[in-house]
Write an enzyme that holds these catalytic residues in place. Structure first.
Site, mmCIF file in Angstrom:
data_model
loop_
_atom_site.group_PDB
_atom_site.id
_atom_site.type_symbol
_atom_site.label_atom_id
_atom_site.label_comp_id
_atom_site.label_asym_id
_atom_site.label_seq_id
_atom_site.Cartn_x
_atom_site.Cartn_y
_atom_site.Cartn_z
ATOM 1 N N HIS B 65 37.633 -12.296 -16.237
ATOM 2 C CA HIS B 65 37.829 -11.757 -17.527
ATOM 3 C C HIS B 65 37.192 -10.892 -18.813
ATOM 4 O O HIS B 65 37.102 -10.067 -19.802
ATOM 5 C CB HIS B 65 38.984 -12.664 -18.148
ATOM 6 C CG HIS B 65 38.162 -13.490 -18.981
ATOM 7 N ND1 HIS B 65 37.345 -14.761 -18.506
ATOM 8 C CD2 HIS B 65 37.573 -12.944 -20.958
ATOM 9 C CE1 HIS B 65 37.355 -15.100 -19.543
ATOM 10 N NE2 HIS B 65 37.073 -14.465 -20.536
ATOM 11 N N ASP B 96 39.028 -15.887 -11.855
ATOM 12 C CA ASP B 96 38.328 -15.335 -12.715
ATOM 13 C C ASP B 96 36.592 -15.410 -12.999
ATOM 14 O O ASP B 96 36.176 -16.109 -13.327
ATOM 15 C CB ASP B 96 38.864 -16.327 -14.248
ATOM 16 C CG ASP B 96 38.213 -15.836 -15.851
ATOM 17 O OD1 ASP B 96 38.021 -14.763 -14.960
ATOM 18 O OD2 ASP B 96 38.639 -16.319 -16.433
ATOM 19 N N SER B 175 32.560 -17.628 -22.366
ATOM 20 C CA SER B 175 32.480 -17.053 -21.030
ATOM 21 C C SER B 175 31.928 -16.110 -20.138
ATOM 22 O O SER B 175 30.919 -15.735 -20.066
ATOM 23 C CB SER B 175 33.967 -16.548 -21.211
ATOM 24 O OG SER B 175 35.389 -16.613 -21.343
#
Lengths: 493, 477
Positions: B65, B96, B175
């Site tokens: 992402h 992901d 992230s």
């Protein structure tokens, strides 16, 4: 009951002149003799715990005196009544009243007073006839021992669906000075009743159930041959599109509406077909948007033709274009109550049916059940249930009358493994398709090789519940006792 | 964490030490996502930030992402203000994870690579490294492994995989950053939750390893799935009726997706006793090391193209089957879409698009009211045995024009047939309309006998004018 109600008809015919448009001078009228106050204590059912009721509430509502003598009010204010007390002339003396006939489809109810002397100084009201719409109207109710007369003005007539059914007929929209109305206040035109106010918004616009609908209902009731409220009940779409009209073989400008479906057992079932163009109904031309010219109210949706002044059993002539060919058909008017829907839109004045087997709670899916998710249930209810409503609400057939739900599991060691199940559609019980609570209950009398097998289907969450049949009776008793549930089932259908 | 920063501020010498932060990079991604409501549009690019870390082979690992829908990606090395151009080398939207390669591989030559560890033990301490909130200075946090479970990966939102919950702070920008224990990467920080306080989640080493193994052949296949729905067998009566002995445990196969791996191998009503030799408990869990996890974790240990051995009880008879593993059916359709622009076709001003989850998401909060679309996407394929579409097609809306302005139904309608031909894909629809030589184009919709008609000659003629009027370059993608 027939004998007494028949008296209504005679008096209706002999009632006051049906002129409208007289000056709104409150001193000229004798409204206090036509209007009474009802103190109604109501208690609705708890739809998620169908063996229980909710807290009772009490409202002051209105009714009018009709021939008989009887009281007329809207079904919505008395449907769940546990006690109805009538008061007149602003006095505190209360008279017991009971519902004599409830017609949820039209949202009307006829009441009788237990003490006949209640009517001694009251007078039945006449119903407004099919006259021109009046400017000078007044809404009337009793409040704080005073007769409250509020100036009102008719804004328009338009066709809407009834509150509890798919019947679609004319209503009046009336602007009123009356604050907080919509509780069956009568709206008078001169000395006659124009209609009953059944809803009112914050802009003081009231929705008024017109006298023309009331009249037919009362006359049929009095004649002892009332068989419900008629209507057409088709699914239809506009025919404005020249391309679509031409495709269906219609020459010239589009007119009439396109029939998409006629629900099973409704008026048009077996007569009108999908892709028929309905051009005329009872000698009224229907335009491409579904409107016809009402002799008094102007342009109205055609569905009103099958309701206003009509009785079940009468026939309407329909002219259609089917595959390019003109046809004349006869439609015998039938009712289409919520009970004729696969998912009844409303259950009025009736307790919810349910059954509990081994802690598994079953009930019929109806509009009342959706209400547990609030007014915005479309977004709040499980999408599977919303989709059922959207796609199959009127899909009742002879072989598929109802959708049965497993709504919850009352946890017990007996039903371990199934405690998380909620709101699941029941497909089969012990191999039998069930489309009524009675069938469900009967299916539990036929276990399969010592097991009760309940097949559920809801989206991809397919589930099968298996219970030990020999242990079920004792477990059921134990669970009912543990959860303080007074009865194992209520099956009224 | 405090100690680390105090030490750094006080000038504790770092040279010569093996510190994970030197291998942690800041990522800036300029992305451009499609517009599923006006699918011909190329919306303005947006800038996103994330973290990553250097792996063996001159690659940078991060979250999918962080680098999805990339038009331009830079990385910044620790204490290096210079941007370095990067491109997506491999990306797995279901798990992901992504790998970046640098345009100039020499940039990473002096960077110490981080090596993968294994699944950390519950309650053991982990450290996260990253650049939260787009900050240009690295942040490190410390916490414990709070919980290990299967959880939905929000990026695509179609499947659950092994996930670790930690109380180490994980915020946007973290992230893709490494989660480190004893100098080795035991996870990649990837998502949080608004429902719990001081809780973050990271992708554990087994999932990372699965991804890296998968991309070894140069193509990412994704996590496989059996394509079945199962229900528990916790009730003793249900087990007895299924013919299970008292020492047998398992789950009941409720439904087999005809498009999935198990189609032809499992049947509804089968009892799934074990996966790859590991028994399944009656509640659907399996032993996974010292943990008990959802049984699907065992399928996750396999690659697409491999086979998994299943022990099954069918009609009271035990049998073993070997199931060739495929991707989950409709994995692309039922989750969020990335790295592609939406398909569409405009005819006579009517906008047709494939029905997919990303389209539903385009409705925003109003998506919950799209009951018919939700039913077609999620419910009907499993309820209707005759449903055999590749992808349902939606008449999304219309570009108003005299040729279509009178159509009664023109928005959010499932196209069931066009000119009498069943529509199983957008290509079917295009063919049905463009091959038609009749006077009318007839569209039949999925519910309530609704249909609409266009005059073919008028619609054909109006097509270019409608596109020009509404500023649309092409009638399809």
């Amino acid at each position: 009951m027939k004998a007494t109600i028949k008296a209504i008809a005679v008096a209706l015919l002999l009632g006051p002149a049906t002129a409208v448009g007289q000056a709104s001078d409150r001193t000229k009228h004798d409204d206090g003799r036509h209007v009474v106050e009802l103190e109604v204590t109501s208690q609705a059912w708890n739809e998620s715990r169908p063996w229980m009721k909710l807290q009772p509430t009490t409202h002051g509502v209105s009714a009018v005196v009709i021939a008989g003598p009887r009281l007329l009010t809207s079904a919505q204010v008395v449907a769940d009544a546990t006690l109805i007390q009538a008061m007149k002339h602003g006095r505190a003396t209360k008279y017991l009243a009971t519902v004599e006939h409830l017609e949820p489809d039209l949202n009307l109810a006829v009441l009788r007073a237990e003490d006949p002397t209640f009517f001694d100084d009251l007078a039945p009201v006449g119903l407004a006839g099919p006259a021109a719409l009046a400017d000078e109207l007044r809404s009337v109710r009793w409040r704080n021992r005073q007769l409250e007369v509020s100036s009102s003005r008719l804004i328009r007539a338009e066709v809407k669906e009834a509150r509890f059914s798919r019947i679609s007929h004319a209503f009046f929209t009336v602007r009123s000075d009356l604050v907080g109305g919509g509780w069956s206040e009568p709206v008078f035109a001169g000395d006659v009743l124009l209609g009953l106010s059944i809803a009112q918004d914050q802009e003081q616009l009231a929705q008024v159930l017109p006298a023309s609908i009331i009249r037919t209902y009362l006359e049929s009731l009095a004649a002892g041959d009332y068989r419900g409220a008629p209507g057409l009940f088709t699914s239809w779409q506009l025919n404005r599109d020249r391309a679509l009209a031409a495709y269906l073989g219609q020459l010239g400008p589009p007119r009439g509406i396109l029939i998409r479906a006629a629900p099973w057992s409704s008026t048009a079932d077996g007569v009108l077909q999908p892709r028929d163009l309905l051009l005329r109904l009872d000698d009224h031309d229907i335009d491409a948007e579904g409107y016809y010219e009402h002799p008094h109210y102007g342009r109205l949706l055609f569905t009103n033709i099958a309701v206003e002044g009509r009785r079940v059993g009468e026939t309407l002539r329909a002219e259609v274009l089917r595959q390019g060919q003109p046809l004349t058909l006869e439609l015998e008017l039938r009712p289409y109550s919520p009970s004729q829907q696969l998912i009844p839109s409303a259950r009025v004045g009736q307790a919810p049916d349910f059954a509990i087997f081994g802690g598994l709670v079953f009930r019929v899916l109806d509009g009342n059940y959706y209400s547990i998710w609030g007014s915005d249930w479309v977004s709040q209810a499980p999408v599977e249930l919303s989709a059922l409503w959207s796609l199959e609400q009127n899909a009742q057939t002879a072989d598929r009358r109802r959708i049965i739900l497993l709504t919850e599991v009352l946890p017990d060691p007996f039903n371990v493994g199934y405690h998380d199940l909620t709101t699941q559609v029941v497909q089969r019980v012990n191999g039998r398709a069930v489309d009524s609570m009675a069938e469900l209950s009967a299916a539990f009398e036929h276990p399969q090789d010592g097991y009760h097998v309940i097949d559920l289907v809801l989206g991809a969450e397919k589930q099968q519940v298996v219970l030990d049949a020999a242990q079920l009776p004792a477990a059921s008793q134990r669970i009912l006792a543990a959860y303080q549930i007074p009865l194992a089932q209520r099956i009224g259908e | 964490m405090l100690g680390l920063w105090v030490g750094f501020a006080a000038g504790v010498p770092l040279v010569g030490q093996s510190l994970p932060e030197r291998s942690v990079v800041r990522i800036v991604n300029h992305q451009q996502r499609g517009d599923w409501y006006s699918p011909w549009n190329a919306p303005a690019p947006t800038e996103g930030w994330g973290s990553g870390f250097v792996l063996e082979g001159g690659l940078v690992m991060t979250n999918a992402h962080v680098v999805s829908d990339s038009r331009l990606t830079y990385i910044y090395l620790h204490n290096d203000p210079r941007p370095h151009l990067a491109r997506v080398h491999a990306i797995g939207h279901d798990c992901d994870l992504a790998l970046l390669a640098l345009d100039d591989p020499a940039v990473l030559e002096s960077i110490e690579v981080l090596r993968l560890g294994s699944l950390p033990a519950p309650r053991s301490v982990v450290e996260t490294y990253g650049y939260p909130q787009g900050g240009k200075r690295m942040s490190s946090t410390r916490g414990v492994v709070s919980r290990i479970e299967m959880q939905v990966y929000a990026h695509r939102s179609t499947a659950s995989h092994l996930t670790i919950q930690t109380d180490a702070a994980i915020n946007p920008g973290n992230s893709g950053g490494p989660v480190v224990q004893s100098g080795k990467v035991v996870g990649v920080a990837f998502q949080g939750t608004a429902d719990l306080e001081n809780v973050g989640f990271f992708i554990p080493a087994p999932v990372i390893t699965h991804f890296l193994t998968d991309v070894n052949d140069g193509e990412y296949a994704g996590f496989p799935s059996l394509g079945v729905e199962v229900t528990n067998l916790e009730n003793p009566a249900a087990r007895r009726r299924a013919g299970m002995t008292t020492d047998q445990t398992g789950v009941r196969v409720a439904w087999v997706d005809h498009r999935g791996s198990a189609s032809g191998h499992l049947r509804g009503g089968d009892v799934l006793l074990s996966i790859a030799g590991t028994p399944i408990a009656n509640d659907g869990t399996v032993a996974f090391g010292a943990l008990r996890l959802d049984h699907r974790v065992l399928v996750d240990q396999h690659q697409v193209g491999g086979e998994v051995a299943l022990d099954v009880l069918r009609d009271g008879n035990a049998l073993s089957v070997s199931v060739p593993l495929r991707r989950p059916p409709f994995g692309q359709t039922l989750g969020f879409a990335y790295d592609r622009m939406p398909r569409y076709y405009i005819y006579g001003g009517l906008i047709f698009v494939p029905l997919e989850y990303q389209l539903i998401a385009a409705f925003g909060p109003g998506a919950v009211y799209q009951t018919d679309l939700l039913h077609e996407l999620f419910i009907r394929p499993s309820l209707d045995p005759s449903w055999d579409k590749e992808q349902a097609v939606v008449l999304l809306r219309r570009l108003d024009h005299p040729v279509n302005a009178a159509m009664a139904w023109h928005s959010n309608m499932i196209v069931e047939r066009a000119n009498g031909r069943p529509i199983r894909s957008l290509d079917d629809l295009i063919a049905a309309l463009e091959a038609n030589t009749q006077e009318f184009q007839v569209l039949e919709f999925a519910s309530h006998n609704r249909f609409g008609v266009l005059r073919r000659a008028e619609a054909d003629a109006a097509g270019p004018e409608i596109l020009a009027r509404y500023g649309i370059a092409k009638d399809r993608r």
